[in-house]
Design a protein around this motif. Structure first.
Motif, PDB file in Angstrom:
ATOM      1  N   PHE A 112     -13.143   8.979 -31.882  1.00  0.00           N
ATOM      2  CA  PHE A 112     -12.860   9.797 -30.702  1.00  0.00           C
ATOM      3  C   PHE A 112     -14.149  10.214 -30.004  1.00  0.00           C
ATOM      4  O   PHE A 112     -15.052  10.761 -30.624  1.00  0.00           O
ATOM      5  N   ASP A 113     -14.238   9.939 -28.686  1.00  0.00           N
ATOM      6  CA  ASP A 113     -15.367  10.414 -27.880  1.00  0.00           C
ATOM      7  C   ASP A 113     -15.025  11.815 -27.391  1.00  0.00           C
ATOM      8  O   ASP A 113     -14.316  11.992 -26.401  1.00  0.00           O
ATOM      9  N   PHE A 114     -15.541  12.818 -28.081  1.00  0.00           N
ATOM     10  CA  PHE A 114     -15.159  14.201 -27.824  1.00  0.00           C
ATOM     11  C   PHE A 114     -15.612  14.683 -26.445  1.00  0.00           C
ATOM     12  O   PHE A 114     -15.062  15.644 -25.914  1.00  0.00           O
ATOM     13  N   SER A 115     -16.599  14.015 -25.859  1.00  0.00           N
ATOM     14  CA  SER A 115     -17.049  14.422 -24.525  1.00  0.00           C
ATOM     15  C   SER A 115     -15.977  14.161 -23.469  1.00  0.00           C
ATOM     16  O   SER A 115     -16.048  14.705 -22.361  1.00  0.00           O
ATOM     17  N   PHE A 116     -14.974  13.338 -23.810  1.00  0.00           N
ATOM     18  CA  PHE A 116     -13.861  13.074 -22.892  1.00  0.00           C
ATOM     19  C   PHE A 116     -12.563  13.652 -23.451  1.00  0.00           C
ATOM     20  O   PHE A 116     -11.483  13.115 -23.204  1.00  0.00           O
ATOM     21  N   LYS A 117     -12.647  14.758 -24.167  1.00  0.00           N
ATOM     22  CA  LYS A 117     -11.446  15.315 -24.798  1.00  0.00           C
ATOM     23  C   LYS A 117     -10.380  15.694 -23.774  1.00  0.00           C
ATOM     24  O   LYS A 117      -9.185  15.666 -24.076  1.00  0.00           O
ATOM     25  N   ASN A 118     -10.780  16.055 -22.566  1.00  0.00           N
ATOM     26  CA  ASN A 118      -9.807  16.469 -21.558  1.00  0.00           C
ATOM     27  C   ASN A 118      -9.016  15.301 -20.977  1.00  0.00           C
ATOM     28  O   ASN A 118      -8.082  15.513 -20.198  1.00  0.00           O
ATOM     29  N   LYS A 119      -9.390  14.063 -21.333  1.00  0.00           N
ATOM     30  CA  LYS A 119      -8.620  12.904 -20.887  1.00  0.00           C
ATOM     31  C   LYS A 119      -7.534  12.515 -21.887  1.00  0.00           C
ATOM     32  O   LYS A 119      -6.774  11.588 -21.627  1.00  0.00           O
ATOM     33  N   MET A 120      -7.466  13.219 -23.016  1.00  0.00           N
ATOM     34  CA  MET A 120      -6.402  12.920 -23.976  1.00  0.00           C
ATOM     35  C   MET A 120      -5.058  13.346 -23.400  1.00  0.00           C
ATOM     36  O   MET A 120      -4.928  14.418 -22.807  1.00  0.00           O
ATOM     37  N   THR A 121      -4.044  12.502 -23.557  1.00  0.00           N
ATOM     38  CA  THR A 121      -2.665  12.863 -23.259  1.00  0.00           C
ATOM     39  C   THR A 121      -1.804  12.462 -24.453  1.00  0.00           C
ATOM     40  O   THR A 121      -2.201  11.620 -25.268  1.00  0.00           O
ATOM     41  N   SER A 122      -0.641  13.068 -24.554  1.00  0.00           N
ATOM     42  CA  SER A 122       0.241  12.765 -25.682  1.00  0.00           C
ATOM     43  C   SER A 122       1.682  12.976 -25.265  1.00  0.00           C
ATOM     44  O   SER A 122       1.982  13.707 -24.318  1.00  0.00           O
ATOM     45  N   THR A 123       2.577  12.331 -25.971  1.00  0.00           N
ATOM     46  CA  THR A 123       3.998  12.487 -25.707  1.00  0.00           C
ATOM     47  C   THR A 123       4.781  11.992 -26.907  1.00  0.00           C
ATOM     48  O   THR A 123       4.227  11.377 -27.828  1.00  0.00           O
ATOM     49  N   VAL A 124       6.078  12.245 -26.873  1.00  0.00           N
ATOM     50  CA  VAL A 124       6.987  11.779 -27.920  1.00  0.00           C
ATOM     51  C   VAL A 124       7.970  10.796 -27.315  1.00  0.00           C
ATOM     52  O   VAL A 124       8.497  11.010 -26.218  1.00  0.00           O
ATOM     53  N   ASP A 125       8.189   9.695 -28.016  1.00  0.00           N
ATOM     54  CA  ASP A 125       9.233   8.735 -27.681  1.00  0.00           C
ATOM     55  C   ASP A 125      10.379   8.974 -28.665  1.00  0.00           C
ATOM     56  O   ASP A 125      10.345   8.474 -29.789  1.00  0.00           O
ATOM     57  N   PRO A 126      11.398   9.770 -28.277  1.00  0.00           N
ATOM     58  CA  PRO A 126      12.442  10.127 -29.248  1.00  0.00           C
ATOM     59  C   PRO A 126      13.301   8.957 -29.676  1.00  0.00           C
ATOM     60  O   PRO A 126      13.855   8.975 -30.775  1.00  0.00           O
ATOM     61  N   GLN A 127      13.418   7.937 -28.839  1.00  0.00           N
ATOM     62  CA  GLN A 127      14.241   6.784 -29.214  1.00  0.00           C
ATOM     63  C   GLN A 127      13.627   6.018 -30.376  1.00  0.00           C
ATOM     64  O   GLN A 127      14.332   5.550 -31.272  1.00  0.00           O
ATOM     65  N   ALA A 128      12.304   5.877 -30.359  1.00  0.00           N
ATOM     66  CA  ALA A 128      11.614   5.163 -31.435  1.00  0.00           C
ATOM     67  C   ALA A 128      11.081   6.107 -32.503  1.00  0.00           C
ATOM     68  O   ALA A 128      10.479   5.652 -33.474  1.00  0.00           O
ATOM     69  N   GLN A 129      11.278   7.426 -32.316  1.00  0.00           N
ATOM     70  CA  GLN A 129      10.805   8.454 -33.245  1.00  0.00           C
ATOM     71  C   GLN A 129       9.286   8.377 -33.430  1.00  0.00           C
ATOM     72  O   GLN A 129       8.770   8.393 -34.555  1.00  0.00           O
ATOM     73  N   LEU A 130       8.594   8.314 -32.296  1.00  0.00           N
ATOM     74  CA  LEU A 130       7.145   8.190 -32.301  1.00  0.00           C
ATOM     75  C   LEU A 130       6.494   9.345 -31.537  1.00  0.00           C
ATOM     76  O   LEU A 130       6.997   9.757 -30.487  1.00  0.00           O
ATOM     77  N   ALA A 131       5.396   9.841 -32.066  1.00  0.00           N
ATOM     78  CA  ALA A 131       4.471  10.680 -31.312  1.00  0.00           C
ATOM     79  C   ALA A 131       3.237   9.823 -31.052  1.00  0.00           C
ATOM     80  O   ALA A 131       2.750   9.129 -31.954  1.00  0.00           O
ATOM     81  N   VAL A 132       2.740   9.863 -29.805  1.00  0.00           N
ATOM     82  CA  VAL A 132       1.660   8.959 -29.409  1.00  0.00           C
ATOM     83  C   VAL A 132       0.581   9.755 -28.679  1.00  0.00           C
ATOM     84  O   VAL A 132       0.882  10.584 -27.811  1.00  0.00           O
ATOM     85  N   TRP A 133      -0.677   9.468 -29.032  1.00  0.00           N
ATOM     86  CA  TRP A 133      -1.828  10.091 -28.376  1.00  0.00           C
ATOM     87  C   TRP A 133      -2.682   9.001 -27.727  1.00  0.00           C
ATOM     88  O   TRP A 133      -3.029   8.009 -28.369  1.00  0.00           O
ATOM     89  N   SER A 134      -3.012   9.190 -26.460  1.00  0.00           N
ATOM     90  CA  SER A 134      -3.941   8.307 -25.753  1.00  0.00           C
ATOM     91  C   SER A 134      -5.280   9.023 -25.658  1.00  0.00           C
ATOM     92  O   SER A 134      -5.343  10.196 -25.269  1.00  0.00           O
ATOM     93  N   TYR A 135      -6.382   8.319 -26.001  1.00  0.00           N
ATOM     94  CA  TYR A 135      -7.684   8.988 -25.992  1.00  0.00           C
ATOM     95  C   TYR A 135      -8.798   8.003 -25.681  1.00  0.00           C
ATOM     96  O   TYR A 135      -8.616   6.777 -25.731  1.00  0.00           O
ATOM     97  N   VAL A 136      -9.946   8.553 -25.353  1.00  0.00           N
ATOM     98  CA  VAL A 136     -11.142   7.751 -25.080  1.00  0.00           C
ATOM     99  C   VAL A 136     -11.884   7.545 -26.391  1.00  0.00           C
ATOM    100  O   VAL A 136     -12.263   8.504 -27.059  1.00  0.00           O
ATOM    101  N   SER A 137     -12.089   6.293 -26.757  1.00  0.00           N
ATOM    102  CA  SER A 137     -12.821   5.992 -27.982  1.00  0.00           C
ATOM    103  C   SER A 137     -14.304   5.822 -27.673  1.00  0.00           C
ATOM    104  O   SER A 137     -14.721   5.732 -26.513  1.00  0.00           O
ATOM    105  N   ASN A 138     -15.093   5.766 -28.705  1.00  0.00           N
ATOM    106  CA  ASN A 138     -16.524   5.521 -28.532  1.00  0.00           C
ATOM    107  C   ASN A 138     -16.813   4.109 -28.051  1.00  0.00           C
ATOM    108  O   ASN A 138     -17.950   3.801 -27.688  1.00  0.00           O
ATOM    109  N   SER A 139     -15.797   3.256 -28.021  1.00  0.00           N
ATOM    110  CA  SER A 139     -15.972   1.895 -27.518  1.00  0.00           C
ATOM    111  C   SER A 139     -15.711   1.776 -26.027  1.00  0.00           C
ATOM    112  O   SER A 139     -15.996   0.735 -25.434  1.00  0.00           O
ATOM    113  N   SER A 140     -15.159   2.818 -25.424  1.00  0.00           N
ATOM    114  CA  SER A 140     -14.843   2.756 -23.997  1.00  0.00           C
ATOM    115  C   SER A 140     -16.130   2.684 -23.183  1.00  0.00           C
ATOM    116  O   SER A 140     -17.059   3.464 -23.400  1.00  0.00           O
TER     117      SER A 140
END
Length: 484
Positions: A279-307
């Motif tokens: 996780f590239d913490f300098s871009f922490k404010n670009k993280m978003t997350s949501t739940v897909d209840p049909q697939a029973q998934l919680a998902v986080w999108s984030y900026v990695s150190n490879s971006s």
């Protein structure tokens, strides 16, 4: 050998799960495919900051989105994002890390855009543009709690109060006079800033050093506030997502699930260490997350150190029914569930005039009105996970097939449904070496991959592509060949 859960925090040797599970989704008997993130709309003016769908009493679906300067409504006839901003040029000017947040109260959409913007409202079936909610506080967060609209981390005109919540009048999200109609506010001054809020029958308020639950009690107090979690708090506002009153969030030491009373670790000894290293913490404010209840998934999108450019480029996927994880290399500025407004055959021309160039097959839920989709936005367009399956990579943990001795692997049998696979075998002789992988080979007509890979320690990597659905595991044929 069935593919176990993804455990990147554990050593490769004797890892009881798998060390790599990329572009896949965890299921009970292995991993399923994750579809490509494909465009659903035409372009907005700037990078989209959120996506939200609402259903009117008639069942009609409206899909909204917003960038830093405008609010939009998706037009299913043209696929365009029609400008429905309030009057004025520019209509809005979100600052820095501010982000639009939407809720629905009855047939009206209420939107907060941070402390630089007035709360907005749009009544479906009546309004053609958004308008200000007079007297409402400017806020980073918004939620519906019972018969109230709540805001948090606010500015009422005299400066930011990051530890204050403010709620509307009972049954009236346009009434914001404290002391009138049960509207009021509450300061929580000893737990840092509010970093998230989840509504429902009660309000869950996530703060930097605590979690507070607010329960409706009626007059004179209106709401009772209880600090129910004091051992930890939430550090990244975009990490907060929920299914019912189960709230997932990121704390200083990893991912947790809060059940209304206490928090339980869900990533400890599994993926937390991997995530903090990636996780590239300098871009922490670009993280978003949501739940897909049909697939029973919680998902986080984030900026990695490879971006390379600060665009979120990873998805961390958690199956909360199975308590299993996976990872995906997908760029997404926003992830959010939504309902489709539906397309006619004529309207498909607005996506592409060529059937072969459409982002999904004609029977896809992408084109069906009222269908639930897991999606979000990338750049200026709304996207959905409705494309072809991504190429998945699964790598087993490492084992010694003949303890203390060398062994030679001669056959690998992959078990999967659909698509094509290529198999690599990794070997090493001592723990201080890096594993060396063989050339990727496809199974022969008898269903196995013939190899001759010698070493003390072995692992197998499965690369699966095409129209695949499930990857279950492998079988290995090997024999002991001595200590040298």
């Amino acid at each position: 050998m069935q593919f176990g859960e993804w455990l990147p925090d554990q050593p490769n040797f004797m890892n009881q799960g798998v060390s790599v599970a990329t572009n896949v989704v965890p299921i009970l008997n292995g991993y399923s495919s994750l579809n490509q993130f494909v465009a659903y709309s035409e372009a907005a003016d700037n990078t989209l900051l959120n996506v939200f769908s609402a259903k009117a009493d008639t069942g009609d679906v409206s899909l909204f989105a917003g960038d830093a300067g405008k609010l939009y409504r998706h037009n299913a006839t043209t696929s365009a994002l029609d400008d429905v901003s309030k009057a004025g040029t520019p209509a809005y000017d979100l600052l820095g890390t501010e982000r639009w947040r939407f809720v629905q109260f009855g047939d009206t959409i209420y939107v907060s855009g941070g402390i630089n913007e007035e709360m907005q409202k749009f009544q479906i079936g009546v309004d053609s543009v958004f308008s200000d909610v007079s007297g409402a506080p400017r806020a980073d967060f918004i939620a519906v709690v019972r018969d109230f609209v709540w805001t948090a981390n606010i500015d009422t005109g005299s400066g930011r109060k990051p530890y204050r919540v403010y709620w509307s009048a009972f049954g009236d999200p346009t009434g914001w006079t404290s002391g009138t109609g049960q509207s009021d506010f509450q300061d929580i001054p000893d737990a840092g800033a509010i970093t998230g809020m989840v509504g429902g029958e009660y309000c869950t308020i996530l703060m930097e050093r605590a979690i507070v639950r607010a329960t409706y009690s009626g007059l004179p107090l209106v709401f009772q506030f209880d600090k129910v979690e004091t051992a930890r708090g939430c550090q990244v506002s975009g990490s907060v997502c929920n299914i019912g009153h189960t709230v997932f969030y990121l704390s200083d030491d990893g991912f947790y699930a809060f059940d209304g009373q206490s928090s339980s670790p869900i990533g400890s000894q599994k993926i937390d260490r991997f995530f903090f290293e990636d996780f590239d913490f300098s871009f922490k404010n670009k993280m978003t997350s949501t739940v897909d209840p049909q697939a029973q998934l919680a998902v986080w999108s984030y900026v990695s150190n490879s971006s390379l450019d600060g665009t979120p480029d990873r998805l961390l996927i958690y199956n909360y029914a199975l308590n299993r994880w996976s990872l995906a290399n997908v760029s997404a500025d926003v992830i959010a569930p939504f309902f489709t407004a539906g397309y006619t055959l004529e309207a498909l021309d607005n996506i592409s005039t060529s059937l072969d160039a459409l982002p999904a097959s004609l029977d896809s839920a992408l084109y069906k009105g009222g269908q639930y989709l897991f999606g979000g936005a990338l750049g200026t367009k709304i996207h959905a996970f409705t494309g072809d399956p991504l190429e998945g990579v699964i790598e087993t943990g490492e084992t010694s097939l003949a303890m203390g001795k060398h062994a030679i692997v001669t056959r690998v049998y992959p078990y999967h449904e659909g698509g094509t696979v290529n198999v690599e075998v990794g070997t090493r002789n001592i723990h201080t070496e890096d594993a060396t992988f063989s050339t990727a080979l496809a199974p022969n007509v008898d269903g196995f991959v013939p190899v001759r890979e010698q070493g003390r320690y072995h692992r197998v990597r499965l690369n699966i592509s095409g129209q695949w659905s499930v990857a279950q595991g492998i079988d290995v044929e090997a024999r002991e060949i001595g200590r040298r």
